[in-house]
Design a protein around this motif. Sequence first.
Motif, PDB file in Angstrom:
ATOM      1  N   THR A 194       0.816  -1.213   0.000  1.00 43.62           N
ATOM      2  CA  THR A 194       0.000   0.000   0.000  1.00 43.62           C
ATOM      3  C   THR A 194       0.852   1.267   0.000  1.00 43.62           C
ATOM      4  O   THR A 194       0.337   2.360  -0.228  1.00 43.62           O
ATOM      5  CB  THR A 194      -0.915   0.041   1.237  1.00 43.62           C
ATOM      6  OG1 THR A 194      -0.098   0.081   2.416  1.00 43.62           O
ATOM      7  CG2 THR A 194      -1.836  -1.171   1.280  1.00 43.62           C
TER       8      THR A 194
ATOM      9  N   TYR B 154       2.992  -1.616   8.784  1.00 45.14           N
ATOM     10  CA  TYR B 154       2.963  -2.902   8.099  1.00 45.14           C
ATOM     11  C   TYR B 154       3.787  -3.911   8.878  1.00 45.14           C
ATOM     12  O   TYR B 154       4.708  -3.559   9.616  1.00 45.14           O
ATOM     13  CB  TYR B 154       3.415  -2.801   6.647  1.00 45.14           C
ATOM     14  CG  TYR B 154       4.839  -2.373   6.392  1.00 45.14           C
ATOM     15  CD1 TYR B 154       5.879  -3.304   6.298  1.00 45.14           C
ATOM     16  CD2 TYR B 154       5.148  -1.032   6.181  1.00 45.14           C
ATOM     17  CE1 TYR B 154       7.178  -2.909   6.023  1.00 45.14           C
ATOM     18  CE2 TYR B 154       6.443  -0.625   5.902  1.00 45.14           C
ATOM     19  CZ  TYR B 154       7.455  -1.571   5.820  1.00 45.14           C
ATOM     20  OH  TYR B 154       8.743  -1.172   5.546  1.00 45.14           O
TER      21      TYR B 154
ATOM     22  N   VAL C 151       2.609  -7.474   5.432  1.00 45.13           N
ATOM     23  CA  VAL C 151       1.155  -7.373   5.530  1.00 45.13           C
ATOM     24  C   VAL C 151       0.859  -5.944   5.944  1.00 45.13           C
ATOM     25  O   VAL C 151       1.350  -5.478   6.974  1.00 45.13           O
ATOM     26  CB  VAL C 151       0.562  -8.348   6.567  1.00 45.13           C
ATOM     27  CG1 VAL C 151      -0.962  -8.213   6.608  1.00 45.13           C
ATOM     28  CG2 VAL C 151       0.965  -9.780   6.268  1.00 45.13           C
TER      29      VAL C 151
ATOM     30  N   ASP D 135      -1.833  -2.386   6.370  1.00 43.65           N
ATOM     31  CA  ASP D 135      -3.139  -1.919   6.832  1.00 43.65           C
ATOM     32  C   ASP D 135      -3.447  -2.511   8.204  1.00 43.65           C
ATOM     33  O   ASP D 135      -3.488  -3.725   8.381  1.00 43.65           O
ATOM     34  CB  ASP D 135      -4.252  -2.279   5.845  1.00 43.65           C
ATOM     35  CG  ASP D 135      -5.579  -1.634   6.215  1.00 43.65           C
ATOM     36  OD1 ASP D 135      -6.214  -2.107   7.179  1.00 43.65           O
ATOM     37  OD2 ASP D 135      -5.972  -0.664   5.565  1.00 43.65           O
TER      38      ASP D 135
ATOM     39  N   ASN E  32      -6.107  -2.878   9.979  1.00 39.91           N
ATOM     40  CA  ASN E  32      -7.224  -3.817  10.083  1.00 39.91           C
ATOM     41  C   ASN E  32      -6.879  -5.178   9.496  1.00 39.91           C
ATOM     42  O   ASN E  32      -7.237  -6.217  10.065  1.00 39.91           O
ATOM     43  CB  ASN E  32      -8.467  -3.241   9.398  1.00 39.91           C
ATOM     44  CG  ASN E  32      -9.109  -2.133  10.210  1.00 39.91           C
ATOM     45  OD1 ASN E  32      -9.211  -2.218  11.429  1.00 39.91           O
ATOM     46  ND2 ASN E  32      -9.525  -1.070   9.538  1.00 39.91           N
ATOM     47  N   PHE E  33      -6.184  -5.189   8.368  1.00 37.65           N
ATOM     48  CA  PHE E  33      -5.806  -6.462   7.751  1.00 37.65           C
ATOM     49  C   PHE E  33      -4.728  -7.169   8.568  1.00 37.65           C
ATOM     50  O   PHE E  33      -4.713  -8.398   8.656  1.00 37.65           O
ATOM     51  CB  PHE E  33      -5.343  -6.247   6.313  1.00 37.65           C
ATOM     52  CG  PHE E  33      -6.461  -5.898   5.369  1.00 37.65           C
ATOM     53  CD1 PHE E  33      -7.560  -6.727   5.243  1.00 37.65           C
ATOM     54  CD2 PHE E  33      -6.425  -4.734   4.635  1.00 37.65           C
ATOM     55  CE1 PHE E  33      -8.607  -6.405   4.390  1.00 37.65           C
ATOM     56  CE2 PHE E  33      -7.462  -4.394   3.777  1.00 37.65           C
ATOM     57  CZ  PHE E  33      -8.558  -5.230   3.651  1.00 37.65           C
TER      58      PHE E  33
ATOM     59  N   SER F   6      -6.647  -8.761  11.498  1.00 36.95           N
ATOM     60  CA  SER F   6      -7.415  -9.948  11.100  1.00 36.95           C
ATOM     61  C   SER F   6      -6.489 -11.098  10.732  1.00 36.95           C
ATOM     62  O   SER F   6      -6.780 -12.268  11.041  1.00 36.95           O
ATOM     63  CB  SER F   6      -8.347  -9.613   9.932  1.00 36.95           C
ATOM     64  OG  SER F   6      -7.626  -9.200   8.789  1.00 36.95           O
ATOM     65  N   THR F   7      -5.346 -10.795  10.108  1.00 37.64           N
ATOM     66  CA  THR F   7      -4.382 -11.841   9.762  1.00 37.64           C
ATOM     67  C   THR F   7      -3.806 -12.486  11.013  1.00 37.64           C
ATOM     68  O   THR F   7      -3.740 -13.719  11.126  1.00 37.64           O
ATOM     69  CB  THR F   7      -3.237 -11.257   8.905  1.00 37.64           C
ATOM     70  OG1 THR F   7      -3.773 -10.769   7.673  1.00 37.64           O
ATOM     71  CG2 THR F   7      -2.182 -12.316   8.612  1.00 37.64           C
TER      72      THR F   7
ATOM     73  N   ASN G 132      -6.397 -14.659  12.760  1.00 39.02           N
ATOM     74  CA  ASN G 132      -6.586 -15.956  12.098  1.00 39.02           C
ATOM     75  C   ASN G 132      -5.430 -16.903  12.399  1.00 39.02           C
ATOM     76  O   ASN G 132      -5.639 -18.090  12.671  1.00 39.02           O
ATOM     77  CB  ASN G 132      -6.719 -15.757  10.584  1.00 39.02           C
ATOM     78  CG  ASN G 132      -8.046 -15.140  10.190  1.00 39.02           C
ATOM     79  OD1 ASN G 132      -9.039 -15.280  10.907  1.00 39.02           O
ATOM     80  ND2 ASN G 132      -8.077 -14.455   9.062  1.00 39.02           N
TER      81      ASN G 132
END
Length: 240
Positions: free
Chosen positions: A49, A54, A63, A65, A67-68, A71-72, A75
């Motif tokens: 991005t 990151y 990775v 963002d 929020n991402f 969530s990553t 998980n």
Amino acid sequence: MEPIQVVGMRPAWGLPSSSPFCLKLETWLRMEKIPYTPIALSKPPRSDTGKVPYLLRADGSTVADSNFIISTMANELNIDLAHGATAEERARTHLILRTLEESLYFVAVWERWQQAEYWPTTREAIFGYLPPILRQLLAKTIRRKMLASLQGQGIARHDPVRIAAIGQADLAALSTLLGERPYFHGDRPGVADASAYGTLANLLGFPHATPLKRAVEGHANLVDFCGRMNKAYWSEVHGD
């Protein structure tokens, strides 16, 4: 578990980061007791991005963002982000995040990057570590891009009075939603609280009495919320 590497903005104004999103991510990692190593950005971001924060993995992949990243990590580590919340409570969290990150954030960026009286403080916090010539050139270039993005997003197309009103309305709504709860998520903090702290602590920590800062100070429960988060997750920074 080996600490993960998080690339973000440098500390400023007595805060761990001048970026609401970087502070949000670091706070969430502390909430979930995930070890991490913060790395201050010193060159153009390597993320897809082009922004921070990151996650920098051992294999060199990233990775991006906040929020991402959250969530990553959730998980991969089997973390329940909802913490048993109902569908209505999850929807509430979603709307809080949108208010903070898609509305109030842009008012704050406009205030810091557009307004001439606040720009020098912003410039020093973000670019102050660079050699003078590079600092001047890079700050001018990035500011031009930021102001163009504010025009594209739309917030900068309004006059200052209307922009301030947008931010004040967002803060009033957040104060109402928090009410007398200790956290936006309820009795225990969640992602919405990490995001709210990242934004509100940055507004309160900025060393000028901006309209947004005064607006936050006008909501005692928002100020108390930040104090609660300071004590719970950043006591070594705030001395609590």
